[in-house]
Design an enzyme around this catalytic site. Structure first.
Site: not given
Lengths: 187, 599
Positions: B65, B177, B497, B127-128
């Site tokens: 993502e 959803k 760096m 969940f999630q």
């Protein structure tokens, strides 16, 4: 700024005030917002994320039809910092207006406090006498306690509380500051 | 707080009911969305199902993502359009956070859709599930938790408005959803609730007059421009060029603003700031008038604040009022659109020219002083004929791609600075780099997004061996979608760096900055189905670069460079613009105790 200790070069700028200079003072900021979910969280989150201080906070819906709320924040900082706070608040999408109440000399400010004292004998008499001077109302009493309701500017509330301390003060609840403009004009 | 669902109930423009997922895509189509970068998951399945049934919107399947957000950023920055990303709830949303924060700091217009668990499950640790709007509140310009399908299309239109308008930024829409299944009527863009939430003030002639007064009488003027000019569009860049030509003032730009003014122009000073050119930083320090356009006095640019350009009056043109006087107090703030303000300045300048010609001799001494600084050639380096110097590699890459339709992205670190110093841009929207957040792993997915927008262009990610591994998996996305991006890795086997700072600040103790067990990038490219190339000597470099340009497939180019090269010139942290290190041997006491604590 850790480098602030070094000798600063003289500035030719017309406004030679660096953001950290100038006296810090208390400032009341009124924020008119769309009353939508999480709007308070956005405002408060901005203060914490950018390291600004909130000394008191009052919030409620003030226009049911337009769904607007008024959030009044008392904060602390230099003029530059207060300007920055106002600009940052102005960027939030649900914020309609930001009013620097302190900068507007024609603003009224009020706060309400509930003050509980627990005392006996002469102290009871004295606390009632002080309450009378401050036009505080007794809203609850028992044989050994009073609850006073007092309204006014913050200094007045704080003075009342100071006077109640030696008279058995046990608990305080304050609303935080409310403000509104004097006269016929609206904010 | 009251429920906003009622208030935002949209006026329906058609009587037809559609699912929330369809309404979302309808709104995308009306907003002109051509491509979505995304990754499916449980909470966005209805949207993916709707996508499957229409071919008006292209979907690019990424591999992470974060990559989706950076690709959307690359798309947005190279086109000036809003980039769109689509990810699922929970881990999908948290993985997107880096990209959102990156877009916020670099002012990139993004609309990110996240799925959310069904409304009845919100707050139950489903969940999630995660508090997406809570997590992303401080790294988006605005975000929404959609309460019903009825408000969805209106919210999408407002989100695009907010992402584009004023100072651009990322906007997130979290859609439960069940709201994606729920049926409701569509709200067109025209009928959407249009809160006047981002006000861009009109140009005030008083400000313009004052600015021109200061400009006409300045003896040591300099333009300091930033990404805001590029965000303001091609007209703003054209107006800036016209104003610079009319005035003859030298011009420097931030890392974000490269390309707004042509690097081939004799008035160009190069980039300013920590690794900017000697002439740019000295001009900033010694100027008597600084005209800042669309830049925000970032700490990489100002160096030590109390010694920042002490002798100058400052004009600050910015669309965001909170950028004014934030770090550096300015004398004349002008809030508004850079394009409109620059055009007004051009008009007023030529108006005054008619009355009385600008006395060019006022700035003659200044220009010769600038030329003196320029003669120091602060970007120069000692080349080597046995091993490839990273600066040399970037120079060759620039020379060999000149005249082509080139877009460059970078990761973050030494290679980014060398790219900024040695790759030159004459046009805006050609240079995509993570300036504000400094996100390693930005360049590869951003290049992918650029290539989607410009299929025939030569898109190069100038990368480091460490950064590129942070989002290396997107090679797979590039191969899948036939996006022939070129990943040009300056491989010094160090976190360059970090190593440079350890050399400067921590006695050369290279704590965990050596890349052990680097992959064989050539084999890795082949494993992904791309092309791997390697150059190890300066002699073979040009031929290999030509080969890379010719290949019409994703390429990983392993350019093996000297290991311990430092980026110079450099303003050490806690130092002023006129205290630059120009390179050579570093002794270790260049940085003060105060500077040591700065990042």
């Amino acid at each position: 700024m850790s480098t602030g200790q070094r000798q600063a070069a003289p500035s030719q700028s017309v406004y030679p005030v660096s953001p950290d200079q100038g006296a810090a003072a208390e400032s009341i900021i009124a924020i008119l917002v769309d009353n939508e979910p999480a709007v308070l969280s956005r405002v408060v989150g901005l203060f914490s994320a950018r390291g600004y201080n909130i000394e008191s906070l009052t919030v409620a819906e003030t226009d049911v039809e337009k769904h607007t709320s008024r959030i009044t924040v008392v904060t602390h900082g230099t003029t530059a910092k207060i300007d920055q706070i106002k600009a940052q608040l102005g960027r939030l999408v649900p914020v309609r207006r930001v009013i620097d109440v302190t900068a507007e000399s024609d603003a009224l400010e009020r706060e309400l406090a509930l003050v509980k004292v627990s005392n006996e004998g002469d102290q009871r008499v004295e606390s009632l006498r002080v309450a009378d001077i401050f036009r505080a109302r007794v809203i609850d009493t028992t044989g050994s306690s009073f609850v006073f309701e007092v309204t006014g500017a913050r200094e007045k509330i704080s003075a009342f509380i100071d006077l109640m301390k030696p008279l058995g003060l046990t608990e305080i609840s304050r609303t935080g500051v409310l403000s509104i403009r004097r006269g016929a004009e609206n904010d | 707080m009251a429920d906003a669902a009622q208030k935002t109930k949209p006026k329906s423009s058609t009587g037809v009911s559609k699912s929330g997922a369809e309404l979302l895509l309808d709104a995308f189509e009306e907003q002109g969305v051509e491509v979505i970068f995304g990754y499916p998951g449980g909470a966005v399945l209805p949207i993916y199902d709707a996508l499957h049934q229409r071919d008006t919107i292209r979907h690019i399947l990424m591999r992470h993502e974060q990559g989706a957000l950076h690709a959307a950023e690359g798309y947005a920055r190279s086109t000036g359009k809003v980039g769109v990303a689509l990810v699922t709830s929970g881990p999908g949303a948290t993985n997107a956070v880096t990209g959102l924060a990156d877009a916020l700091l670099d002012s990139i217009p993004i609309v990110c859709i996240t799925g959310q668990v069904a409304r009845a499950f919100i707050g139950t640790d489903a969940f999630q599930e995660c508090d997406t709007t809570g997590i992303t509140r401080s790294c988006t310009k605005h975000n929404y938790l959609v309460q019903s399908a009825a408000e969805l299309s209106g919210v999408v239109h407002e989100a695009f408005h907010i992402a584009r308008r004023g100072r651009p930024g990322p906007v997130l829409i979290d859609i439960p959803k069940d709201a994606q299944f729920e049926e409701a009527a569509y709200t067109s863009r025209e009928n959407a609730k249009n809160r006047n939430c981002i006000v861009v003030p009109d140009v005030r002639s008083g400000d313009i007059d004052q600015a021109i007064d200061l400009m006409r009488y300045a003896r040591r003027p300099v333009f300091y421009t930033g990404g805001g000019v590029i965000n303001a569009g091609p007209d703003a860049c054209a107006a800036l060029r016209a104003l610079a030509r009319a005035t003859g003032f030298p011009l420097t730009s931030t890392l974000m603003g490269l390309g707004a003014f042509p690097a081939s122009d004799p008035q160009w000073l190069g980039m300013l700031g920590m690794h900017g050119s000697f002439e740019a930083n000295n001009a900033m320090h010694d100027c008597d008038l600084m005209i800042c356009v669309g830049a925000r006095f970032d700490d990489r640019v100002t160096g030590r604040l109390d010694a920042f350009s002490p002798g100058s009056r400052k004009i600050h043109i910015d669309i965001d009022p909170s950028s004014v006087n934030k770090n550096v107090p300015v004398d004349l703030p002008i809030i508004g659109d850079a394009g409109a303000i620059l055009s007004a300045l051009n008009a007023e300048w030529s108006e005054r020219e008619k009355k009385e010609k600008h006395d060019k001799s006022r700035i003659a001494d200044w220009l010769s002083q600038v030329d003196g600084w320029r003669a120091r050639a602060s970007y120069s380096f000692e080349n080597c004929d046995k091993r490839i110097k990273p600066q040399h590699a970037v120079q060759r890459l620039y020379e060999l791609t000149r005249g082509k339709d080139v877009y460059v992205t970078t990761e973050v670190g030494q290679h980014q600075m060398w790219a900024a110093q040695h790759f030159h841009f004459d046009e805006p929207n050609r240079w995509m780099t993570s300036g504000g957040l400094g996100t390693m792993g930005y360049g590869l997915p951003a290049a992918l997004g650029v290539q989607v927008a410009h299929p025939d262009a030569l898109v190069i990610d100038i990368a480091g061996d460490a950064s590129v591994q942070m989002t290396m998996q997107e090679m797979s996305a590039a191969v899948q979608h036939d996006l022939p991006i070129k990943i040009f890795i300056l491989n010094n086997a160090y976190l360059g760096m970090v190593r440079q700072w350890q050399e400067l600040l921590h006695g050369g103790r290279y704590s965990h900055s050596y890349s052990e067990s680097l992959p064989d990038f050539v084999k890795l490219a082949e494993a992904y189905g791309g092309v791997g190339l390697r150059a190890e000597t300066p002699a073979e470099l040009d031929a290999k670069i030509e080969e890379m340009i010719a290949v019409k497939k994703p390429v990983l180019f392993d350019c093996v460079v000297t290991n311990e090269e430092n980026v110079f010139p450099m303003i050490p942290s806690g130092a002023a613009h006129n205290e630059m290190l120009l390179g050579g041997k570093v002794t270790g006491d260049e940085i003060s105790d105060e500077g040591r604590v700065l990042v």
